[in-house]
Design a protein around this motif. Sequence first.
Motif, PDB file in Angstrom:
ATOM      1  N   ASP A   1      76.302 -47.213  13.922  1.00  0.00           N
ATOM      2  CA  ASP A   1      75.041 -46.482  13.597  1.00  0.00           C
ATOM      3  C   ASP A   1      74.515 -45.842  14.704  1.00  0.00           C
TER       4      ASP A   1
ATOM      5  N   SER B   1      71.237 -40.658  14.991  1.00  0.00           N
ATOM      6  CA  SER B   1      70.137 -40.868  14.168  1.00  0.00           C
ATOM      7  C   SER B   1      68.899 -40.229  14.292  1.00  0.00           C
ATOM      8  N   PRO B   2      68.802 -38.926  14.534  1.00  0.00           N
ATOM      9  CA  PRO B   2      67.649 -38.243  14.738  1.00  0.00           C
ATOM     10  C   PRO B   2      66.596 -38.447  13.893  1.00  0.00           C
ATOM     11  N   ASN B   3      65.408 -38.076  14.268  1.00  0.00           N
ATOM     12  CA  ASN B   3      64.186 -38.066  13.298  1.00  0.00           C
ATOM     13  C   ASN B   3      64.267 -36.506  12.904  1.00  0.00           C
TER      14      ASN B   3
ATOM     15  N   HIS C   1      67.998 -38.137  22.015  1.00  0.00           N
ATOM     16  CA  HIS C   1      69.092 -38.691  21.006  1.00  0.00           C
ATOM     17  C   HIS C   1      70.507 -38.272  21.871  1.00  0.00           C
TER      18      HIS C   1
ATOM     19  N   HIS D   1      72.242 -42.566  10.865  1.00  0.00           N
ATOM     20  CA  HIS D   1      71.231 -42.905  10.033  1.00  0.00           C
ATOM     21  C   HIS D   1      69.988 -41.941  10.508  1.00  0.00           C
TER      22      HIS D   1
ATOM     23  N   GLY E   1      66.316 -40.154  10.474  1.00  0.00           N
ATOM     24  CA  GLY E   1      64.905 -40.559  10.050  1.00  0.00           C
ATOM     25  C   GLY E   1      64.534 -39.644   9.125  1.00  0.00           C
TER      26      GLY E   1
ATOM     27  N   GLU F   1      67.178 -42.731   6.153  1.00  0.00           N
ATOM     28  CA  GLU F   1      66.353 -43.892   5.560  1.00  0.00           C
ATOM     29  C   GLU F   1      65.992 -43.609   4.203  1.00  0.00           C
TER      30      GLU F   1
ATOM     31  N   TYR G   1      60.084 -48.858   8.500  1.00  0.00           N
ATOM     32  CA  TYR G   1      61.385 -48.956   9.277  1.00  0.00           C
ATOM     33  C   TYR G   1      62.185 -49.994   8.896  1.00  0.00           C
TER      34      TYR G   1
ATOM     35  N   ASP H   1      65.677 -50.797   7.064  1.00  0.00           N
ATOM     36  CA  ASP H   1      67.014 -51.326   7.767  1.00  0.00           C
ATOM     37  C   ASP H   1      67.408 -52.633   6.937  1.00  0.00           C
TER      38      ASP H   1
ATOM     39  N   TYR I   1      74.528 -50.934  16.435  1.00  0.00           N
ATOM     40  CA  TYR I   1      73.520 -49.915  16.214  1.00  0.00           C
ATOM     41  C   TYR I   1      73.099 -49.381  17.851  1.00  0.00           C
TER      42      TYR I   1
ATOM     43  N   THR J   1      70.843 -47.597  20.011  1.00  0.00           N
ATOM     44  CA  THR J   1      69.414 -46.569  20.284  1.00  0.00           C
ATOM     45  C   THR J   1      69.068 -47.160  21.669  1.00  0.00           C
TER      46      THR J   1
ATOM     47  N   GLN K   1      63.815 -50.299  21.107  1.00  0.00           N
ATOM     48  CA  GLN K   1      63.964 -50.674  19.543  1.00  0.00           C
ATOM     49  C   GLN K   1      64.379 -51.974  19.803  1.00  0.00           C
TER      50      GLN K   1
ATOM     51  N   HIS L   1      62.644 -54.460  17.243  1.00  0.00           N
ATOM     52  CA  HIS L   1      62.895 -54.247  15.859  1.00  0.00           C
ATOM     53  C   HIS L   1      63.967 -54.716  15.324  1.00  0.00           C
ATOM     54  N   PHE L   2      65.260 -54.485  16.297  1.00  0.00           N
ATOM     55  CA  PHE L   2      66.443 -54.983  15.713  1.00  0.00           C
ATOM     56  C   PHE L   2      66.518 -56.467  15.776  1.00  0.00           C
TER      57      PHE L   2
HETATM   58  N1  ARG Z   1      65.594 -42.792  13.679  1.00  0.00           N
HETATM   59  C1  ARG Z   1      65.688 -43.634  14.618  1.00  0.00           C
HETATM   60  C2  ARG Z   1      64.899 -43.200  15.965  1.00  0.00           C
HETATM   61  O1  ARG Z   1      65.123 -42.013  16.175  1.00  0.00           O
HETATM   62  C3  ARG Z   1      66.904 -44.480  15.185  1.00  0.00           C
HETATM   63  C4  ARG Z   1      67.637 -45.151  13.833  1.00  0.00           C
HETATM   64  C5  ARG Z   1      68.583 -46.349  14.228  1.00  0.00           C
HETATM   65  N2  ARG Z   1      69.117 -46.782  13.168  1.00  0.00           N
HETATM   66  C6  ARG Z   1      68.628 -47.848  12.471  1.00  0.00           C
HETATM   67  N3  ARG Z   1      69.439 -48.192  11.429  1.00  0.00           N
HETATM   68  N4  ARG Z   1      67.437 -48.024  12.464  1.00  0.00           N
HETATM   69  O2  ARG Z   1      64.233 -43.847  16.691  1.00  0.00           O
END
Ligand code: ARG
Length: 573
Positions: free
Chosen positions: A120, A123-125, A134, A160, A162, A259, A309, A313, A331, A333, A337, A340-341
């Motif tokens: 994973d 994964s940009p927003n 990113h 993945h 956002g 997401e 979020y 996940d 993952y 990132t 984060q 979070h993970f």
């Molecule tokens: N979109 C998120 C960001 O830019 C990262 C996602 C990472 N992957 C995940 N499965 N949460 O911060």
Amino acid sequence: MELLTNKIKKLFSENINKIFENDFSDKIDIQNSTKKEFGDFQTNFALVSSKLIGKNPREIATKIVTEFEKNEIIEKLEIAGPGFINIFLKNEFLNKEIKKLENEKYDFSFLDTNKTVIIDYSSPNIAKRMHIGHLRSTIIGHSIKKILEFLGIKVISDNHIGDWGTQFGKLIVGYKNWLEKSTYEKDPIGELERIYVLFSDKAKEDPTLEESARSELKKLQQGDSENIKLWKEFIEISLKEYNKVYDRLGIKFDYYYGESFYNDMMPEILKELKERNIAKEDQGALVVFFDEDKLPPAIVQKKDGSFLYATSDLATMKFRKEKLKVDEAIYVTDDRQQNHFKQVFEIGKMLGEPYDYKKLHVIFGIMRFGDVIFSSRSGNIIRLVDLLDEAKKQVKQVINEKNPDIPEDEKDEIAETIGSGAIKYFDLSQNRTSDVTFTWDKVLNFEGNTGPYLQYTYVRIMSIFRKLKEENFTLENKEIVLENMDGIERELAVSLLRFPQFVVKAYETLKPNIIAEYLFDTAKLFNNFYNSKQILKEENPKVRDARILLAQKTAFILKQGLDLLGINTVNRM
Ligand code: ARG
């Protein structure tokens, strides 16, 4: 072909088990020697087995060295220090191994490669242009994918994105109030960015805007057709822009499950969390608390009923196991984060099947910018596209100076490859957990530990082969005869044979910089060799052939190694 270290280990096991009449195979570790004087490899077996065998390390080492059976691989063994054994390999053996390079596949069956791993990354927003934040995820994730595939692991790549959340409420408000139609048609993502920034500015003075954004978001979540249409449009526009960057970086994903893809699956998960008492009501929200106070509670549903979020996940974890049949997930990132993970992995463990499987969070530090100045820089966002353009421009200047006769479009292609390769290499050559400072000097220098230096080394070898082509030289039936050579050729040969060991190490730590370091060391050895020995002008034909073969194998390894970093090579520059 078997890895050198594995071959040697087998030989040691056979001998040691016979000498000490017991199975010590899992105590034997074969390491690269830290210095030339210590041979090609070393083992600390005598040290680590001392208690088990009940003898002092020196005694054990002496017994091994004197009783080791004659064989085709090892030239001599030497005792060093308190109980190390230095291992010197036979030249004939190295000759044979070197010839296998490029013709035989490496045997990685000693690793656990029979599995499917999802990565994973990137994964940009959505609705923001991809920026430098990113970059690292994209580049590191892609390299990890390449490394795993090289070992024979089945990899699924998932971007993945956002594509759900509060930013859409804000964008819709901006769109409905301040959009400039003509700009939007010409530069849609630029205009989206503008209205997004505008929203933040205006909201500072006018708090009612936040309220409108929330209500637009609510409408979107409830399926309002106009807002859904806009949301889809924003995603489409953003993906188009991202794909331009991925194309330039040579990156493809198997899936773009963002997401929002998991929206329908979330209510069921919340139900399970509640029913099994894993999540509890807390001031109207649904929250998971953890035993250790180290981990803050995770909110899985807000007061207003919306998911978060973490919730998406959890749905993602389930989907990947049930539908994509993965065995593991990685993952990629930034390190912010981490909590979070930790939280979602922990909740996964509480839930058990199908959430509970091996998951790794690969983190990286922040990238700061030293001397980066862009003409088209907007706000504080450094855009990936601008970075790629600038690298290309600077490399092209160098090519124009060094090699003006190359046709213009080839120059452009070379500059693109070297430029994006330089950025990738810079990123991947750092220990990913450290913060790094980007300066053009560090990225584009043609000397030192850089992408261009490695590319240049490769090009040097290609130019040898261009000349050989003119004399109709063929490598067929040629031998590498290291006996006729002194230190540097032999050192280079051993280094080439070590390549797969470093790939394995990079896999075990998920650190591509291990491969980068290896490539740099090997390129340095080659350049030493190149600067101190005649290749094409060598008069002894046997020595000449051997040197040419060594150059060819070096090119092969450099290309293969750079490919694992996601970097392409060029044949001239
Ligand atoms: N979109 C998120 C960001 O830019 C990262 C996602 C990472 N992957 C995940 N499965 N949460 O911060």
